[in-house]
Design a protein around this motif. Structure first.
Motif, PDB file in Angstrom:
ATOM      1  N   ASP A 447     -13.097 -26.505  -9.837  1.00 13.91           N
ATOM      2  CA  ASP A 447     -13.816 -27.225 -10.575  1.00 13.91           C
ATOM      3  C   ASP A 447     -14.877 -26.554 -11.394  1.00 13.91           C
ATOM      4  O   ASP A 447     -15.911 -26.979 -12.072  1.00 13.91           O
ATOM      5  CB  ASP A 447     -14.952 -27.884  -9.543  1.00 13.91           C
ATOM      6  N   THR A 448     -14.955 -25.026 -11.443  1.00 19.28           N
ATOM      7  CA  THR A 448     -15.557 -24.258 -12.489  1.00 19.28           C
ATOM      8  C   THR A 448     -14.646 -23.297 -12.972  1.00 19.28           C
ATOM      9  O   THR A 448     -14.000 -22.684 -12.290  1.00 19.28           O
ATOM     10  CB  THR A 448     -16.655 -23.676 -11.582  1.00 19.28           C
ATOM     11  N   LEU A 450     -15.045 -19.789 -15.213  1.00 20.75           N
ATOM     12  CA  LEU A 450     -15.652 -18.756 -15.790  1.00 20.75           C
ATOM     13  C   LEU A 450     -14.717 -17.933 -17.086  1.00 20.75           C
ATOM     14  O   LEU A 450     -13.671 -17.596 -16.440  1.00 20.75           O
ATOM     15  CB  LEU A 450     -16.335 -17.729 -14.886  1.00 20.75           C
ATOM     16  N   ILE A 584     -14.770 -30.336 -15.477  1.00 20.92           N
ATOM     17  CA  ILE A 584     -14.917 -29.020 -14.920  1.00 20.92           C
ATOM     18  C   ILE A 584     -16.258 -28.246 -15.658  1.00 20.92           C
ATOM     19  O   ILE A 584     -16.272 -28.353 -17.005  1.00 20.92           O
ATOM     20  CB  ILE A 584     -13.585 -28.300 -15.224  1.00 20.92           C
ATOM     21  N   TRP A 585     -17.013 -27.593 -14.916  1.00 25.28           N
ATOM     22  CA  TRP A 585     -18.021 -26.796 -15.268  1.00 25.28           C
ATOM     23  C   TRP A 585     -17.575 -25.382 -16.091  1.00 25.28           C
ATOM     24  O   TRP A 585     -16.623 -24.702 -15.489  1.00 25.28           O
ATOM     25  CB  TRP A 585     -18.955 -26.521 -14.162  1.00 25.28           C
ATOM     26  N   THR A 586     -18.115 -25.118 -17.164  1.00 24.54           N
ATOM     27  CA  THR A 586     -17.632 -23.781 -18.019  1.00 24.54           C
ATOM     28  C   THR A 586     -19.042 -22.829 -17.910  1.00 24.54           C
ATOM     29  O   THR A 586     -19.832 -23.300 -18.260  1.00 24.54           O
ATOM     30  CB  THR A 586     -16.821 -24.148 -19.047  1.00 24.54           C
ATOM     31  N   GLU A 587     -18.383 -21.505 -17.692  1.00 25.77           N
ATOM     32  CA  GLU A 587     -19.768 -20.683 -18.051  1.00 25.77           C
ATOM     33  C   GLU A 587     -18.748 -19.599 -18.683  1.00 25.77           C
ATOM     34  O   GLU A 587     -17.797 -19.271 -18.521  1.00 25.77           O
ATOM     35  CB  GLU A 587     -20.235 -20.143 -16.692  1.00 25.77           C
ATOM     36  N   THR A 608     -24.101 -22.650 -20.549  1.00 21.11           N
ATOM     37  CA  THR A 608     -24.433 -21.524 -19.509  1.00 21.11           C
ATOM     38  C   THR A 608     -23.771 -20.206 -19.721  1.00 21.11           C
ATOM     39  O   THR A 608     -22.309 -20.470 -19.738  1.00 21.11           O
ATOM     40  CB  THR A 608     -24.427 -21.933 -17.950  1.00 21.11           C
ATOM     41  N   LEU A 625     -21.392 -18.892  -6.852  1.00 18.54           N
ATOM     42  CA  LEU A 625     -20.895 -20.153  -7.123  1.00 18.54           C
ATOM     43  C   LEU A 625     -20.036 -20.499  -5.943  1.00 18.54           C
ATOM     44  O   LEU A 625     -20.047 -21.712  -5.579  1.00 18.54           O
ATOM     45  CB  LEU A 625     -19.985 -20.257  -8.436  1.00 18.54           C
ATOM     46  N   SER A 626     -19.401 -19.688  -5.287  1.00 15.80           N
ATOM     47  CA  SER A 626     -18.531 -20.046  -4.072  1.00 15.80           C
ATOM     48  C   SER A 626     -19.529 -20.649  -3.067  1.00 15.80           C
ATOM     49  O   SER A 626     -19.141 -21.327  -2.346  1.00 15.80           O
ATOM     50  CB  SER A 626     -17.572 -18.886  -3.746  1.00 15.80           C
ATOM     51  N   ARG A 630     -18.617 -24.278  -4.587  1.00 15.75           N
ATOM     52  CA  ARG A 630     -17.533 -24.365  -5.782  1.00 15.75           C
ATOM     53  C   ARG A 630     -16.410 -23.598  -5.891  1.00 15.75           C
ATOM     54  O   ARG A 630     -16.241 -22.526  -5.101  1.00 15.75           O
ATOM     55  CB  ARG A 630     -18.478 -24.052  -7.146  1.00 15.75           C
ATOM     56  N   VAL A 632     -13.785 -21.439  -8.003  1.00 19.20           N
ATOM     57  CA  VAL A 632     -14.000 -20.902  -9.302  1.00 19.20           C
ATOM     58  C   VAL A 632     -12.643 -20.420  -9.885  1.00 19.20           C
ATOM     59  O   VAL A 632     -11.729 -19.576  -9.156  1.00 19.20           O
ATOM     60  CB  VAL A 632     -14.915 -19.811  -9.384  1.00 19.20           C
TER      61      VAL A 632
END
Lengths: 763, 50
Positions: A447-448, A450, A584-587, A608, A625-626, A630, A632
């Motif tokens: 869901d994330t 990086l 999905i969250w991106t960084e 972010t 994050l984990s 989340r 990753v």
């Protein structure tokens, strides 16, 4: 040229791979001695696609003096060359291949290229296929009504034929099941082994007793079907692995050492002690941490720290392993041995990260952990029930075993591998190599995401922005000068040279001045290409964006200005948008400067971002994050990303990544487009859905078949039909993945997005 | 009597099958499946001098 111009072809064009110089010593080091003075080298040639390529490569190599024979393996994209040294010098295999447009590099995979596991599986498959088909032939006669002596004889022949299938081919399952049981776990192979062995044992007993039914066909065809799935799975994975292994090594395995008496020799990195003098030629990477003793150069940090801008370094500067030397030869004194160099630190951090990562249990194993007890309970209960009802223990056991055979997870055993084979194949066609079987399953959960910046979101290479505005004459001269340099800016100019260029002036000499640029002399004319102040001789000329500009000057008179910017990977913006749309969250996690990261983040609309991160910081971010639940996906390419890649739930790396990064990641993508990320996620999710459907089919089938088996109504004929039907359904469902998703999430656009990112130009 | 002809036809069938299996295992061992794509492409080369 043949049907495919290898460099222009898109199918396996590797993103961002710079030609890596391979020294003759390395060629010798990696070759095998065949005795009688001839040696064999395995070269990886990613550009071969067709018969024309085979002919071109083999003809070129065979024509070289010293080469005895050359044979291309098209499936593996490899060439095996037998050669003999002439006057102590090996033939320049790689140079000649480059000259005809095929990039090649030395292939060093644990010396042996044969794959014993594959051979073992195919052999087992052949034996199982032979036995099961012959038994099936005899069974058809029995089902058609053979009786008495004939049936008895056929049962005996079947038993004889089943023996090698069980003992030789079945061993693959038994060994795996036994290994799992010994550690107190179960996997898919446990119910398979129990079912097969019981069915065989009972049938053998019945044959000896002259009974009516025997399940030799069921037992052997089960092994045959499951082996097909397993072999395909292995072939796909091996194909991906060898494609990744065939990529060029970026970190040298050897280094040129200068001895006290001034002689130079090539030594494996592992044997180098601190305080040794090494030479690092232009285009090579620093093999080991050290301090510059002599020479000065621009160094490319992108793989090591994520900084996109090359830095100038002179005597006394501290260098880390993995830096690329761009402009001038260097002599360095090593300050560390391999075990405590920067590279080794990364490996240690990676190992810690991997140890901390929760071991992932594959879906099929989790399913069988639920499934096996249920099935075995049902079988045992039917045995008990019939025993109580009739007191006939032979009949009770027969029925219990019929239950096991009917439920024997043929469909279940095929449900996962077949889908994954089809998915892996689809990904492979898109240039995405899945190195680990469970990676696809893990990918469905993320869901994330990086992203590393340099080399991942961007290509890590500058591109010439204003090629159209530069006078053709200046372009021609600059192009000719830039050919002499490996600086990224020079490569960018060379890439933009016009097709129908006029003849450049004849240079008497072209010299590269580290940190400044290139200087060419033609008669009494001096051309300078590089830093504006240096080229024109007027320091005041430096203005607003000093680092992204380089100029060409003739005797101090400006001829043209060249603007550079790092370039986004193709489809980067689109990829970020698609990811956001999927929730999905991106960084961004980058080791580069804050301003550079900020510019990129705002271009891509990523809210972010983290800049100036050390490798440990990236891992920390993933762990944070984990810890908050989340999952990753880490996408990165550098040495500094390797620990983060190892600690993420799933990891992806581009083919241009550092060797260690490629090793650490589960998935490697070969194409330049970043859409590989969304494509992989889409295919993984579709595959996940199909796997669940397949489980549903298998369960539905069992719900229908088990009551019949429990009631004692299942004959060997019915069991065979039911088993084949369910297998065919599962396979057919898996094949839907082949044409189910076409095109993928992001379409392929050729235009890259540009970001205003200062790039130092000293060429 | 049916057993009479079955008693030599079935063994013959199985022996032939074993022959096929042995041939496959031999071809596998001798590396004929190492480069299937290459084998398909090489048919197009007319100047194969090997």
């Amino acid at each position: 040229m043949s049907c495919c111009a290898p460099n222009a072809s898109a199918s396996l064009a590797i993103a961002g791979s710079e030609p890596v110089t391979v020294s003759m010593d390395e060629l010798v080091l990696s070759s095998r001695d065949l005795g009688d003075g001839s040696r064999q080298s395995d070269l990886s040639v990613p550009g071969v696609h067709c018969a024309g390529c085979i002919a071109a490569v083999e003809r070129t190599l065979s024509a070289m003096p010293g080469v005895e024979s050359a044979r291309v393996n098209l499936s593996m994209k490899r060439a095996a060359v037998r050669w003999r040294a002439i006057d102590g010098q090996p033939p320049d295999l790689i140079g000649h291949l480059r000259a005809i447009g095929y990039d090649a590099h030395v292939f060093t995979m644990e010396s042996d290229t044969a794959d014993p596991e594959y051979t073992r599986l195919v052999r087992a498959l052949a034996v199982a296929g032979f036995c099961s088909m012959n038994i099936m032939l005899l069974s058809v006669s029995i089902w058609s009504g053979a009786e008495g002596g004939v049936r008895q004889a056929f049962h005996w022949i079947s038993a004889l034929l089943a023996m090698p299938a069980i003992v030789y081919s079945g061993r693959i399952f038994f060994v795996s099941a036994w290994r799992a049981l010994r550690y107190g776990r179960t996997n898919m192979d446990v119910p398979i082994s129990i079912g097969v062995l019981l069915a065989f044992g009972l049938s053998l007993y019945d044959t000896v007793q002259g009974g009516e039914h025997a399940y030799f066909d069921a037992a052997t065809s089960l092994i045959f079907f499951l082996l097909i799935g397993r072999t395909l799975d292995h072939v796909m994975r091996e194909k991906a692995r060898s494609a990744v292994a065939g990529l060029a090594r970026l970190i040298p395995q050897g280094a040129t050492v200068i001895d006290a008496d001034g002689t130079r020799r090539h030594v494996p990195v592992a044997q180098i002690v601190p305080g040794t003098l090494l030479t690092v030629t232009v285009g090579d990477r620093v093999p080991i941490d050290g301090i510059i003793v002599q020479g000065s150069s621009d160094l490319d940090y992108s793989l090591v720290s994520g900084e996109a801008v090359p830095k100038y370094a002179g005597p006394g500067a501290q260098l880390q392993a993995g830096l690329m030397n761009l402009t001038g030869p260097l002599t360095i004194r090593t300050t560390a041995s391999v075990e405590n160099s920067f590279l080794a630190d990364m490996v240690r951090m990676m190992e810690i990260a991997e140890g901390g990562r929760a071991t992932y249990r594959r879906l099929a194993d989790r399913a069988s952990a639920l499934y096996a007890p249920v099935v075995h309970c049902v079988a045992f209960l039917s045995f008990l029930g019939w025993m109580l009802a009739t007191g006939d223990w032979h009949r009770s056991i027969t029925i219990a075993i019929a239950v096991l055979i009917v439920t024997c997870p043929c469909a279940l055993g095929l449900a996962v591998p077949i889908v994954q084979v089809v998915a892996a194949r689809r990904l492979f066609e898109n240039g995405i190599m899945v190195r680990d079987g469970s990676a696809l399953e893990r990918l469905t959960e993320i869901d994330t995401v990086l992203f590393d910046k340099t080399g991942t979101l961007t290509l890590g290479r500058p591109r010439l922005l204003n090629a159209a505005e530069i006078p053709p004459e200046a372009m021609t001269i600059a192009g000719a000068m830039a050919l002499h340099s490996r600086h990224p800016a020079s490569l960018a100019i060379v890439a933009e040279r016009p097709e129908n260029r006029s003849r450049p002036p004849n240079f008497e000499s072209v010299t590269e001045q580290a940190g400044l640029g290139l200087e060419a002399r033609s008669g009494d004319v001096v051309y300078r290409l590089g830093r504006p102040g240096w080229a024109t001789g007027k320091e005041a000329a430096e203005t607003g964006e000093p680092n992204s500009v380089s100029v060409l000057a003739k005797n101090g008179v400006l001829l043209g200005r060249f603007l550079f910017a790092d370039r986004l990977r193709n489809d980067a913006a689109q990829t970020i948008v698609s990811l956001a749309r999927d929730g999905i969250w991106t960084e961004i996690v980058s080791g580069d400067r804050g301003s550079a990261v900020e510019a990129l983040a705002s271009t891509l609309q990523i809210d972010t971002y983290h800049a100036d991160l050390l490798p440990a910081d990236k891992t920390q971010r993933i762990n944070d994050l984990s810890a908050s639940g989340r999952k990753v996906l880490m996408v990165g390419d550098g040495l500094n990303d390797a620990p983060a890649l190892a600690s993420a739930h799933v990891s992806m790396a581009p083919a241009s990544a550092a060797d260690i990064g490629r090793t650490a990641s589960d998935i490697v993508f070969l194409h330049e487009s970043l859409s590989a990320v969304t494509r992989a996620i889409t295919i993984a999710r579709t595959a996940g859905r199909l796997i669940r459907q397949n489980f549903a089919i298998a369960i539905a089938y069992n719900a229908v078949a088990v009551p019949f088996a429990v009631l004692g109504a299942v004959t060997p004929l019915l069991a065979a039909i039911a088993m084949s039907l369910s297998s065919i359904m599962v396979v057919a469902n898996a094949l839907r993945l082949r044409n189910g998703i076409s095109g993928g999430m992001a379409s392929r656009s050729q235009s890259g997005f540009l970001i205003k990112k200062p790039v130092q130009v000293a060429a | 009597m049916s057993l009479n002809y079955l008693s030599f036809l079935v063994p013959i069938a199985i022996v032939l099958g074993i022959g096929g299996l042995a041939a496959f295992l031999w071809s596998l061992r001798s590396g004929q499946y190492d480069d299937l794509e290459g084998a398909a492409a090489r048919i197009l080369l007319d100047d194969d001098s090997e």
